[in-house]
Design a protein around this motif. Structure first.
Motif, PDB file in Angstrom:
ATOM      1  N   GLU A  76      27.656  15.250  62.884  1.00 53.74           N
ATOM      2  CA  GLU A  76      26.539  16.108  63.272  1.00 53.74           C
ATOM      3  C   GLU A  76      25.200  15.402  63.068  1.00 53.74           C
ATOM      4  OE1 GLU A  76      27.277  19.621  60.965  1.00 53.74           O
ATOM      5  OE2 GLU A  76      28.991  20.209  62.206  1.00 53.74           O
ATOM      6  N   LYS A  77      25.160  14.500  62.103  1.00 54.30           N
ATOM      7  CA  LYS A  77      23.946  13.707  61.840  1.00 54.30           C
ATOM      8  C   LYS A  77      23.908  12.440  62.691  1.00 54.30           C
ATOM      9  CE  LYS A  77      22.046  15.721  58.085  1.00 54.30           C
ATOM     10  NZ  LYS A  77      20.648  15.979  57.856  1.00 54.30           N
ATOM     11  N   LYS A  78      24.864  12.318  63.591  1.00 56.65           N
ATOM     12  CA  LYS A  78      24.965  11.148  64.491  1.00 56.65           C
ATOM     13  C   LYS A  78      25.278   9.864  63.735  1.00 56.65           C
ATOM     14  CE  LYS A  78      23.164  13.353  68.267  1.00 56.65           C
ATOM     15  NZ  LYS A  78      23.984  14.536  68.353  1.00 56.65           N
ATOM     16  N   ARG A  79      25.942   9.990  62.603  1.00 55.63           N
ATOM     17  CA  ARG A  79      26.363   8.835  61.804  1.00 55.63           C
ATOM     18  C   ARG A  79      27.842   8.564  62.104  1.00 55.63           C
ATOM     19  NH1 ARG A  79      23.891   9.158  56.752  1.00 55.63           N
ATOM     20  NH2 ARG A  79      25.054   7.333  56.136  1.00 55.63           N
ATOM     21  N   PHE A  80      28.115   8.238  63.369  1.00 55.79           N
ATOM     22  CA  PHE A  80      29.485   8.136  63.863  1.00 55.79           C
ATOM     23  C   PHE A  80      30.300   7.040  63.182  1.00 55.79           C
ATOM     24  CE2 PHE A  80      27.001   9.912  67.448  1.00 55.79           C
ATOM     25  CZ  PHE A  80      27.570  11.174  67.446  1.00 55.79           C
ATOM     26  N   ALA A  81      29.713   5.890  62.924  1.00 57.50           N
ATOM     27  CA  ALA A  81      30.453   4.797  62.291  1.00 57.50           C
ATOM     28  C   ALA A  81      30.889   5.192  60.885  1.00 57.50           C
ATOM     29  CB  ALA A  81      29.608   3.526  62.249  1.00 57.50           C
ATOM     30  N   HIS A  82      29.980   5.785  60.125  1.00 57.76           N
ATOM     31  CA  HIS A  82      30.323   6.215  58.760  1.00 57.76           C
ATOM     32  C   HIS A  82      31.352   7.340  58.792  1.00 57.76           C
ATOM     33  CE1 HIS A  82      26.189   4.515  57.798  1.00 57.76           C
ATOM     34  NE2 HIS A  82      27.080   3.692  57.268  1.00 57.76           N
ATOM     35  N   ALA A  83      31.176   8.266  59.721  1.00 55.22           N
ATOM     36  CA  ALA A  83      32.121   9.380  59.847  1.00 55.22           C
ATOM     37  C   ALA A  83      33.523   8.853  60.132  1.00 55.22           C
ATOM     38  CB  ALA A  83      31.671  10.329  60.958  1.00 55.22           C
ATOM     39  N   ASN A  84      33.608   7.901  61.036  1.00 57.18           N
ATOM     40  CA  ASN A  84      34.901   7.342  61.416  1.00 57.18           C
ATOM     41  C   ASN A  84      35.557   6.600  60.251  1.00 57.18           C
ATOM     42  OD1 ASN A  84      37.004   6.667  63.267  1.00 57.18           O
ATOM     43  ND2 ASN A  84      36.103   4.634  63.469  1.00 57.18           N
ATOM     44  N   GLN A  85      34.794   5.781  59.561  1.00 55.96           N
ATOM     45  CA  GLN A  85      35.336   5.021  58.432  1.00 55.96           C
ATOM     46  C   GLN A  85      35.808   5.958  57.319  1.00 55.96           C
ATOM     47  OE1 GLN A  85      36.089   1.923  58.148  1.00 55.96           O
ATOM     48  NE2 GLN A  85      35.092   1.092  59.926  1.00 55.96           N
ATOM     49  N   LEU A  86      34.997   6.947  57.002  1.00 52.79           N
ATOM     50  CA  LEU A  86      35.354   7.893  55.945  1.00 52.79           C
ATOM     51  C   LEU A  86      36.573   8.717  56.340  1.00 52.79           C
ATOM     52  CD1 LEU A  86      34.776   9.127  53.199  1.00 52.79           C
ATOM     53  CD2 LEU A  86      33.204  10.705  54.330  1.00 52.79           C
ATOM     54  N   PHE A  87      36.609   9.134  57.592  1.00 48.94           N
ATOM     55  CA  PHE A  87      37.752   9.903  58.073  1.00 48.94           C
ATOM     56  C   PHE A  87      39.036   9.088  57.936  1.00 48.94           C
ATOM     57  CE2 PHE A  87      40.787  11.234  61.251  1.00 48.94           C
ATOM     58  CZ  PHE A  87      40.787  12.612  61.134  1.00 48.94           C
ATOM     59  N   LYS A  88      38.989   7.844  58.391  1.00 46.51           N
ATOM     60  CA  LYS A  88      40.196   7.004  58.355  1.00 46.51           C
ATOM     61  C   LYS A  88      40.667   6.721  56.933  1.00 46.51           C
ATOM     62  CE  LYS A  88      38.942   3.633  61.122  1.00 46.51           C
ATOM     63  NZ  LYS A  88      38.966   2.461  62.012  1.00 46.51           N
ATOM     64  N   SER A  89      39.762   6.274  56.072  1.00 41.75           N
ATOM     65  CA  SER A  89      40.197   5.927  54.712  1.00 41.75           C
ATOM     66  C   SER A  89      40.529   7.175  53.894  1.00 41.75           C
ATOM     67  CB  SER A  89      39.152   5.068  54.001  1.00 41.75           C
ATOM     68  OG  SER A  89      37.945   5.766  53.803  1.00 41.75           O
ATOM     69  N   GLY A  90      39.746   8.240  54.062  1.00 45.82           N
ATOM     70  CA  GLY A  90      39.956   9.460  53.285  1.00 45.82           C
ATOM     71  C   GLY A  90      41.248  10.175  53.611  1.00 45.82           C
ATOM     72  N   THR A  91      41.684  10.102  54.861  1.00 48.53           N
ATOM     73  CA  THR A  91      42.956  10.729  55.228  1.00 48.53           C
ATOM     74  C   THR A  91      44.128   9.774  55.024  1.00 48.53           C
ATOM     75  OG1 THR A  91      42.643  10.127  57.561  1.00 48.53           O
ATOM     76  CG2 THR A  91      41.894  12.324  56.880  1.00 48.53           C
ATOM     77  N   SER A  92      43.855   8.498  54.996  1.00 46.29           N
ATOM     78  CA  SER A  92      44.912   7.506  54.805  1.00 46.29           C
ATOM     79  C   SER A  92      45.512   7.534  53.406  1.00 46.29           C
ATOM     80  CB  SER A  92      44.367   6.103  55.108  1.00 46.29           C
ATOM     81  OG  SER A  92      45.383   5.141  54.970  1.00 46.29           O
ATOM     82  N   ILE A  93      44.725   7.962  52.431  1.00 50.23           N
ATOM     83  CA  ILE A  93      45.234   8.056  51.055  1.00 50.23           C
ATOM     84  C   ILE A  93      46.486   8.935  51.055  1.00 50.23           C
ATOM     85  CG2 ILE A  93      44.758   8.735  48.677  1.00 50.23           C
ATOM     86  CD1 ILE A  93      41.706   8.534  49.461  1.00 50.23           C
ATOM     87  N   GLY A  94      46.342  10.141  51.552  1.00 43.87           N
ATOM     88  CA  GLY A  94      47.452  11.088  51.581  1.00 43.87           C
ATOM     89  C   GLY A  94      48.573  10.666  52.509  1.00 43.87           C
ATOM     90  N   ALA A  95      48.213  10.036  53.619  1.00 42.60           N
ATOM     91  CA  ALA A  95      49.253   9.580  54.545  1.00 42.60           C
ATOM     92  C   ALA A  95      50.157   8.553  53.870  1.00 42.60           C
ATOM     93  CB  ALA A  95      48.615   8.986  55.800  1.00 42.60           C
ATOM     94  N   ASN A  96      49.573   7.656  53.100  1.00 41.29           N
ATOM     95  CA  ASN A  96      50.371   6.657  52.390  1.00 41.29           C
ATOM     96  C   ASN A  96      51.186   7.272  51.267  1.00 41.29           C
ATOM     97  OD1 ASN A  96      49.976   3.792  53.402  1.00 41.29           O
ATOM     98  ND2 ASN A  96      47.897   4.600  53.428  1.00 41.29           N
ATOM     99  N   VAL A  97      50.613   8.249  50.584  1.00 46.01           N
ATOM    100  CA  VAL A  97      51.348   8.952  49.526  1.00 46.01           C
ATOM    101  C   VAL A  97      52.545   9.687  50.135  1.00 46.01           C
ATOM    102  CG1 VAL A  97      51.228  10.878  47.891  1.00 46.01           C
ATOM    103  CG2 VAL A  97      49.439   9.129  47.906  1.00 46.01           C
ATOM    104  N   ARG A  98      52.331  10.355  51.261  1.00 50.84           N
ATOM    105  CA  ARG A  98      53.437  11.059  51.927  1.00 50.84           C
ATOM    106  C   ARG A  98      54.499  10.069  52.388  1.00 50.84           C
ATOM    107  NH1 ARG A  98      53.171  16.735  53.224  1.00 50.84           N
ATOM    108  NH2 ARG A  98      55.132  16.255  54.260  1.00 50.84           N
ATOM    109  N   GLU A  99      54.067   8.951  52.924  1.00 53.64           N
ATOM    110  CA  GLU A  99      55.023   7.939  53.370  1.00 53.64           C
ATOM    111  C   GLU A  99      55.841   7.416  52.191  1.00 53.64           C
ATOM    112  OE1 GLU A  99      55.068   3.683  55.751  1.00 53.64           O
ATOM    113  OE2 GLU A  99      53.256   4.906  55.805  1.00 53.64           O
ATOM    114  N   ALA A 100      55.211   7.296  51.038  1.00 56.81           N
ATOM    115  CA  ALA A 100      55.903   6.808  49.837  1.00 56.81           C
ATOM    116  C   ALA A 100      57.023   7.751  49.417  1.00 56.81           C
ATOM    117  CB  ALA A 100      54.911   6.636  48.692  1.00 56.81           C
ATOM    118  N   GLN A 101      56.911   9.027  49.763  1.00 58.55           N
ATOM    119  CA  GLN A 101      57.937   9.983  49.382  1.00 58.55           C
ATOM    120  C   GLN A 101      59.285   9.654  50.013  1.00 58.55           C
ATOM    121  OE1 GLN A 101      56.839  12.076  46.865  1.00 58.55           O
ATOM    122  NE2 GLN A 101      55.095  10.747  47.299  1.00 58.55           N
TER     123      GLN A 101
END
Length: 121
Positions: A28-53
């Motif tokens: 919403e603040k037009k900070r698309f690069a930061h939004a994308n990076q945060l989205f990817k790394s922030g959701t990847s934590i759980g994705a890797n934890v789930r994969e580890a199961q």
């Protein structure tokens, strides 16, 4: 979408939702690069934890948990960067939840590493 009895799966899922919300504010603040990076790394934590199961071995489990920890570190970097820029407010709870996740992941990594060492004896 809570998994009963699995603290790290639940913590990382809840955090992924928080990361998505912060990413939305950044967009919403037009900070698309930061939004994308945060989205990817922030959701990847759980994705890797789930994969580890479903890991094929204890070593595979450990590897995936270490990747989750690295993603948590990267997420913290992006959150600190956004906080320093000062045009988007990051709630303290976001950092607190990430710190909790890192602590739990650290304990899991340490315990699993010790178990692997004992198996090799």
């Amino acid at each position: 979408m809570m998994e009963q009895g699995n603290q790290i799966v639940n913590l990382t899922f809840e955090f992924a939702v928080l990361a998505m919300r912060v990413s939305q504010v950044l967009e919403e603040k037009k900070r698309f690069a930061h939004a994308n990076q945060l989205f990817k790394s922030g959701t990847s934590i759980g994705a890797n934890v789930r994969e580890a199961q479903g890991a094929q071995s204890r070593a595979d489990f450990l590897h995936k948990m270490k990747i989750a920890y690295k993603e948590a570190e990267e997420t913290e970097y992006w959150l600190l960067l956004v906080k320093e820029y000062k045009d988007v407010s990051i709630e303290t709870v976001v950092f607190e939840r990430l710190t909790s996740i890192k602590k739990v992941l650290g304990r899991i990594i340490t315990t699993t590493t010790e178990k692997l060492k004992q198996e090799k004896k």
